[in-house]
Write a protein that holds these residues in place. Structure first.
Motif, PDB file in Angstrom:
ATOM      1  N   ILE A  82      28.649 -29.674   1.896  1.00  0.00           N
ATOM      2  CA  ILE A  82      30.010 -29.306   2.261  1.00  0.00           C
ATOM      3  C   ILE A  82      30.477 -30.133   3.448  1.00  0.00           C
ATOM      4  N   GLY A  83      29.609 -30.287   4.428  1.00  0.00           N
ATOM      5  CA  GLY A  83      29.960 -31.111   5.573  1.00  0.00           C
ATOM      6  C   GLY A  83      30.251 -32.537   5.170  1.00  0.00           C
ATOM      7  N   SER A  84      29.438 -33.080   4.240  1.00  0.00           N
ATOM      8  CA  SER A  84      29.631 -34.450   3.783  1.00  0.00           C
ATOM      9  C   SER A  84      30.958 -34.608   3.067  1.00  0.00           C
ATOM     10  N   ILE A  85      31.290 -33.628   2.224  1.00  0.00           N
ATOM     11  CA  ILE A  85      32.553 -33.711   1.503  1.00  0.00           C
ATOM     12  C   ILE A  85      33.716 -33.712   2.486  1.00  0.00           C
ATOM     13  N   SER A  86      33.654 -32.828   3.481  1.00  0.00           N
ATOM     14  CA  SER A  86      34.720 -32.767   4.462  1.00  0.00           C
ATOM     15  C   SER A  86      34.821 -34.074   5.234  1.00  0.00           C
ATOM     16  N   ASP A  87      33.688 -34.618   5.663  1.00  0.00           N
ATOM     17  CA  ASP A  87      33.691 -35.891   6.378  1.00  0.00           C
ATOM     18  C   ASP A  87      34.265 -36.997   5.502  1.00  0.00           C
ATOM     19  N   ALA A  88      33.882 -36.991   4.228  1.00  0.00           N
ATOM     20  CA  ALA A  88      34.374 -38.016   3.305  1.00  0.00           C
ATOM     21  C   ALA A  88      35.887 -37.917   3.139  1.00  0.00           C
ATOM     22  N   GLU A  89      36.401 -36.687   3.026  1.00  0.00           N
ATOM     23  CA  GLU A  89      37.844 -36.509   2.884  1.00  0.00           C
ATOM     24  C   GLU A  89      38.585 -37.005   4.119  1.00  0.00           C
ATOM     25  N   MET A  90      38.038 -36.719   5.300  1.00  0.00           N
ATOM     26  CA  MET A  90      38.683 -37.186   6.527  1.00  0.00           C
ATOM     27  C   MET A  90      38.644 -38.711   6.616  1.00  0.00           C
ATOM     28  N   ASP A  91      37.542 -39.306   6.159  1.00  0.00           N
ATOM     29  CA  ASP A  91      37.445 -40.768   6.149  1.00  0.00           C
ATOM     30  C   ASP A  91      38.481 -41.368   5.208  1.00  0.00           C
ATOM     31  N   VAL A  92      38.683 -40.730   4.044  1.00  0.00           N
ATOM     32  CA  VAL A  92      39.676 -41.210   3.083  1.00  0.00           C
ATOM     33  C   VAL A  92      41.066 -41.163   3.693  1.00  0.00           C
ATOM     34  N   LEU A  93      41.391 -40.071   4.358  1.00  0.00           N
ATOM     35  CA  LEU A  93      42.710 -39.940   4.984  1.00  0.00           C
ATOM     36  C   LEU A  93      42.907 -41.010   6.057  1.00  0.00           C
ATOM     37  N   ALA A  94      41.881 -41.248   6.853  1.00  0.00           N
ATOM     38  CA  ALA A  94      41.973 -42.277   7.895  1.00  0.00           C
ATOM     39  C   ALA A  94      42.199 -43.653   7.275  1.00  0.00           C
ATOM     40  N   ALA A  95      41.513 -43.928   6.155  1.00  0.00           N
ATOM     41  CA  ALA A  95      41.671 -45.214   5.479  1.00  0.00           C
ATOM     42  C   ALA A  95      43.079 -45.370   4.912  1.00  0.00           C
ATOM     43  N   LEU A  96      43.626 -44.290   4.346  1.00  0.00           N
ATOM     44  CA  LEU A  96      44.975 -44.353   3.785  1.00  0.00           C
ATOM     45  C   LEU A  96      46.031 -44.520   4.872  1.00  0.00           C
ATOM     46  N   ILE A  97      45.789 -43.949   6.020  1.00  0.00           N
ATOM     47  CA  ILE A  97      46.734 -44.110   7.129  1.00  0.00           C
ATOM     48  C   ILE A  97      46.718 -45.551   7.626  1.00  0.00           C
ATOM     49  N   LYS A  98      45.544 -46.137   7.697  1.00  0.00           N
ATOM     50  CA  LYS A  98      45.421 -47.504   8.193  1.00  0.00           C
ATOM     51  C   LYS A  98      45.888 -48.534   7.173  1.00  0.00           C
ATOM     52  N   GLN A  99      45.569 -48.300   5.895  1.00  0.00           N
ATOM     53  CA  GLN A  99      45.911 -49.251   4.835  1.00  0.00           C
ATOM     54  C   GLN A  99      46.283 -48.447   3.590  1.00  0.00           C
ATOM     55  N   PRO A 100      47.550 -48.033   3.482  1.00  0.00           N
ATOM     56  CA  PRO A 100      47.951 -47.090   2.413  1.00  0.00           C
ATOM     57  C   PRO A 100      47.671 -47.585   0.998  1.00  0.00           C
ATOM     58  N   VAL A 101      48.096 -48.803   0.666  1.00  0.00           N
ATOM     59  CA  VAL A 101      47.806 -49.378  -0.646  1.00  0.00           C
ATOM     60  C   VAL A 101      47.495 -50.855  -0.474  1.00  0.00           C
ATOM     61  N   ILE A 102      46.794 -51.426  -1.432  1.00  0.00           N
ATOM     62  CA  ILE A 102      46.416 -52.841  -1.321  1.00  0.00           C
ATOM     63  C   ILE A 102      46.975 -53.691  -2.456  1.00  0.00           C
ATOM     64  N   ALA A 103      47.557 -53.067  -3.473  1.00  0.00           N
ATOM     65  CA  ALA A 103      48.098 -53.850  -4.583  1.00  0.00           C
ATOM     66  C   ALA A 103      49.141 -53.041  -5.355  1.00  0.00           C
ATOM     67  N   ARG A 104      50.073 -53.787  -5.953  1.00  0.00           N
ATOM     68  CA  ARG A 104      51.068 -53.205  -6.866  1.00  0.00           C
ATOM     69  C   ARG A 104      51.002 -54.020  -8.148  1.00  0.00           C
ATOM     70  N   VAL A 105      50.871 -53.350  -9.288  1.00  0.00           N
ATOM     71  CA  VAL A 105      50.781 -54.035 -10.575  1.00  0.00           C
ATOM     72  C   VAL A 105      51.815 -53.437 -11.524  1.00  0.00           C
TER      73      VAL A 105
END
Length: 903
Positions: A56-79
């Motif tokens: 459970i802790g890992s899942i929560s940490d992973a979700e927070m990491d995902v949010l941080a990544a999306l804030i820093k770099q929302p998308v990388i490509a448009r097709v």
């Protein structure tokens, strides 16, 4: 607005809208998200099953990491694509796991659908889109580099590929939609620019390297993408010229293969992942390890992993040198510790190995054959001796063992374990009876001495302390092998020089000396006078040693006990006996004048090349034994002991960067660290960049390392200009290597500038002056700070040259810094001076190779490799100096060079 600009503006508007929406959604989710963990469970039985709380802790940490990544770099490509029904649609690609955003279709690059981002406009392919498979035609693609500036989102240097219109580089999507109307004083010259709107450039423009490290490439090309998506259990060697994205592909692949959401569609892969997690007690997300040949590259690979959103600690990214020492000392018990345990002391230098050991595969094969044959012969001889014994219990056990060895087995070690398992109760009973008889003899011996002199225990302690202080000695080889059979908790703490010796330690040493004497007499040999036991026996003298009849009986019992223990503790015999067998192998081969000029001064000394052999034999035999457990459902994997240690160090994925600088033995060791249930081994490197005499010399050498290692080759170089690629090809040819075809991507600045050179620069002053002139030229041409490296041959050259250069660069407000031992100091604007051995895998806008003629004389067999590595670190600018005249070996290259760059 013309057709091209309108089409690009539509793409820009849609892209910025998605970037802003994804970032805002992630920020809001992070702001409102509560940290979940063990506290959210009603009852947590941590002692019985700790995994749920950790999960459970890992899942929560992973979700927070995902949010941080999306804030820093929302998308990388448009097709934008068209399906078989001529229906258009658009999908955005994120670097990691996306969130659901109304109004936008979004997929992770790690998902199967993410492959669409690697295709060019006009390409067609089949994808599972929605609930069905669909044929999709790529109408346009945009590779985005979002960044927030003054509270607004923009994307810089966006590469846009539009079917039937071509490829473009847009400097700023925001500027495309909101063109600046005012003209600043510094922009007046732009009105005279024949290229018109400089924000839109037809073609792909390569970005200038403004920071040192590994190039960040969120989207792979089509060929890299295919390798990136190979199944997790693949075993692959990815080769290719410098700058083709080998390390990038490795990093992106690991990101996907540790992403549970990206793997969920594969039920079989997830089943095996869960099996490895259970066996190693390590979550899949952290069940990987990557090896780098240098500390400097290790640091930059670690940084690149963090950009990928992977938690890369120092435990995950290692150099083999420091990992080898830790593995051998802490896990395998091969290196001596302060407690006195461990058969070897690693020495940094040696003078006894012959040059032929560079063919380390043959050297290892000879050693492994020696181990296998000696183990088999010794066990068969032990079985024969037991069968001939007058003791009924021993003869019965011996005959049964003889029968077991008559049956052929595919794997000797596992077959022997299986054959002997049923006899273990009888063997232990026989051992117990002999242990009691041995203890009775030893007790009588010590009681006799203490009865005659109550001070004997203290006298014994004093003598042992003096002997240790005067001349601490190793164990006899026979005693060392006996000690290897004992469990760690059964082995008494050995007395150490300079520390108080307890009565119990003294008693253990006394009894061990008597045992050594008894075994030596039975074998009709002498105890070495220089050994620990020999020194103590000399002090005891004949009057304090038991009668010959007692010693004879003790010797007989000890030999019987030893032979029985070998069969009772086969796993320990197989694994812990390898060091002793290596010492014997080394001694015998030295006498035969093969592999070794002589043996080292101390039998316990070992060089790292030798230690690699011992580690590989240990890992291979241990994996053979572990496979026996895994193949038999009724057996549980060992939880303690040497096999357990190796079980817990195995990883689901093992990766090696710059693999050609590792020897075949080293790579075979890393192969054994990959858990067999997945067996993921991913190597990348370039044969032409091998800087070690022991490194991989050919693709064929991989066949020795392990079975079914696929060869993959990529050729599109994203680093160098055409002029530097042509130079690199000829350097490779001079070194006797095949000059593989290198394809450059279609970009505007493909040709580049010729490299420059200067001879007769015999001191740091003249070298620094020439370098300063060239750096001035680069500064004028680039117009902004870029990455520059100066490469020297010796560590002693680094600091003096940096000081000379720094004095001259102050005029243009640049600094030169000495990166001693490959350590990075300063900032990305600085000119950095390195010893060339440290810069494998890195790239710079400009590179200067100093004193190339000294490289030729110092490394006559490897100079072309050094030059190839140095030259291929440069993206655009390359300079070379010579202390004297240009060596004959370099003359064929001079037509590639000029003397200066244009002002």
């Amino acid at each position: 607005m013309d057709t091209v600009e309108k089409r690009l503006a539509d793409i820009a508007s849609n892209s910025l809208n998605c970037i802003e929406t994804v970032a805002a959604d992630a920020e809001e989710a992070k702001r409102t998200k509560k940290r979940s963990g063990a506290a959210s469970l009603a009852t947590v039985h941590i002692l019985n099953r700790p995994q749920p709380a950790n999960s459970i802790g890992s899942i929560s940490d992973a979700e927070m990491d995902v949010l941080a990544a999306l804030i820093k770099q929302p998308v990388i490509a448009r097709v934008q694509f068209i399906d078989e029904n001529d229906e258009e649609d658009t999908i955005f690609i994120t670097r990691t796991t996306p969130r659901s955003i109304p109004g936008f279709k979004i997929a992770s690059y790690r998902s199967p659908l993410g492959r669409i981002a690697s295709l060019a406009a006009g390409d067609e392919s089949t994808f599972r889109y929605g609930s069905t498979k669909r044929e999709l035609l790529i109408d346009s693609s945009a590779r985005l580099k979002p960044q927030r500036e003054q509270g607004q989102w923009d994307a810089r240097d966006t590469e846009i590929d539009v079917r039937d219109l071509g490829r473009f580089t847009v400097g700023s999507l925001r500027e495309l939609l909101e063109p600046s109307t005012g003209i600043e004083l510094g922009d007046l010259d732009a009105l005279w620019d024949d290229d018109g709107d400089g924000n839109i450039v037809e073609g792909v423009r390569r970005a200038i390297l403004t920071q040192m490290g590994l190039r960040d490439q969120p989207i792979l090309d089509r060929h890299q993408d295919e390798i990136f998506r190979m199944p997790i259990d693949s075993r692959c060697f990815l080769s290719g010229p410098p700058g083709t994205g080998k390390t990038t592909t490795l990093i992106r692949r690991l990101g996907q293969k540790t992403d549970r959401q990206a793997l969920e569609d594969s039920g079989e892969e997830m089943r095996r992942i869960r099996q490895v997690e259970e066996e190693t007690n390590r979550p899949h997300e952290s069940s990987w390890i990557l090896f780098s040949p240098t500390e400097l590259l290790r640091q930059y690979v670690k940084e690149a992993f963090n950009k990928e959103g992977l938690a890369a600690s120092d435990e995950h990214i290692r150099t083999w040198d420091e990992f080898r020492r830790e593995l051998a000392r802490e896990e395998l018990g091969l290196l001596r510790t302060s407690a006195g345990t461990g058969p070897f002391v690693e020495r940094r230098t040696q003078d006894y190995l012959k040059p032929e050991v560079l063919d380390e595969a043959q050297w290892y094969d000879a050693f492994r054959e020696y181990v296998d044959v000696s183990v088999a012969n010794e066990l068969r001889a032990d079985a024969d001796h037991l069968a001939k014994s007058d003791a009924p219990d021993l003869s019965k056990i011996g005959r049964l063992l003889q029968e077991a060895f008559k049956k052929p087995g595919r794997s000797f070690y596992a077959h022997t374990i299986r054959s002997v398992t049923g006899l273990i109760p009888e063997i232990r009973e026989a051992i117990s009876s002999r242990t009691e008889a041995i203890n009775r003899i030893l007790t009588r011996a010590r009681n006799a001495l203490t009865h005659a002199d109550n001070n004997f225990p203290d006298l014994l302690r004093q003598e042992i302390s003096q002997q240790l202080s005067a001349n601490p000695q190793d164990l006899d080889e026979v005693d060392e092998l006996e000690a290897a059979l004992e469990d760690e908790e059964e082995q008494p703490v050995a007395p150490q020089a300079g520390r108080s010796v307890s009565r119990q330690q003294a008693l253990v040493r006394f009894e061990r000396a008597l045992k050594s004497l008894a075994k030596a007499r039975r074998a009709r040999r002498r105890v070495s006078e220089k050994s620990q036991d020999g020194l103590l026996l000399e002090w005891l003298g004949p009057d304090r040693i038991p009668a010959d009849s007692e010693i004879s009986e003790l010797g007989e019992l000890l030999v019987e006990q030893s032979r029985l223990k070998r069969f009772e503790r086969l796993e320990r015999l197989f694994l812990r006996g390898i060091p002793t067998r290596y010492k014997r192998f080394r001694s015998e081969m030295a006498k035969a004048e093969r592999w070794y000029e002589e043996t080292p001064a101390k039998a316990s000394d070992i060089h790292w090349q030798e230690l690699d052999l011992v580690i590989l034999a240990t890992l291979q035999i241990a994996n053979e034994l572990l496979s026996n457990y895994r193949s038999r459902a009724e057996l549980e994997l060992p939880a303690v002991g040497p096999l357990a240690s190796i079980r817990y160090i195995q990883r689901a994925q093992v990766l090696v960067d710059e693999a050609t600088d590792f020897s075949r033995v080293q790579l075979a060791c890393l192969n054994e660290l990959a858990h067999p249930s997945i067996g993921s081994l991913f190597l990348c490197g370039d044969i032409n960049q091998r800087l070690t005499s022991w490194g991989l010399k050919s693709n064929e050498a991989l066949d020795w390392i392990g079975e079914k290692i696929e060869r993959k080759f990529i050729t599109v170089s994203y680093r160098q200009s055409q002029r530097l690629v042509d130079l690199a090809k000829q350097i490779a040819a001079i070194g006797g290597s095949q000059a593989d075809d290198i394809i450059l991507p279609d970009r505007l600045d493909a040709e580049g500038l010729p490299p420059v050179w200067r001879a007769n620069l015999s001191d740091n002053t003249s070298v620094a002056e020439w370098l300063t002139e060239r750096i001035h030229e680069i500064d004028r041409m680039v117009g902004k700070a870029t990455t520059i490296a100066v490469l020297v041959n010796e560590e002693e050259q680094v600091e003096p040259l940096a000081l000379e250069l720094n004095d001259r660069l102050e005029e243009i407000n640049l600094s030169a810094v000495a990166c001693k031992d490959g350590k990075v100091v300063g900032n990305d604007r600085d000119v950095r001076v390195f010893n060339i051995q440290h810069i494998k895998g890195l790239e710079f806008e400009a590179v200067f190779f100093v004193d190339l003629d000294r490289t030729v004389s110092k490394h006559p067999d490897l100079f072309s490799k050094y030059l190839y590595v140095g030259a291929t670190r440069a993206a655009t600018y390359l300079g070379v100096t010579f202390t004297g005249q240009v060596p004959e070996q370099i003359l064929p290259l001079l037509h590639h060079f000029g003397e200066e760059w244009p002002s």
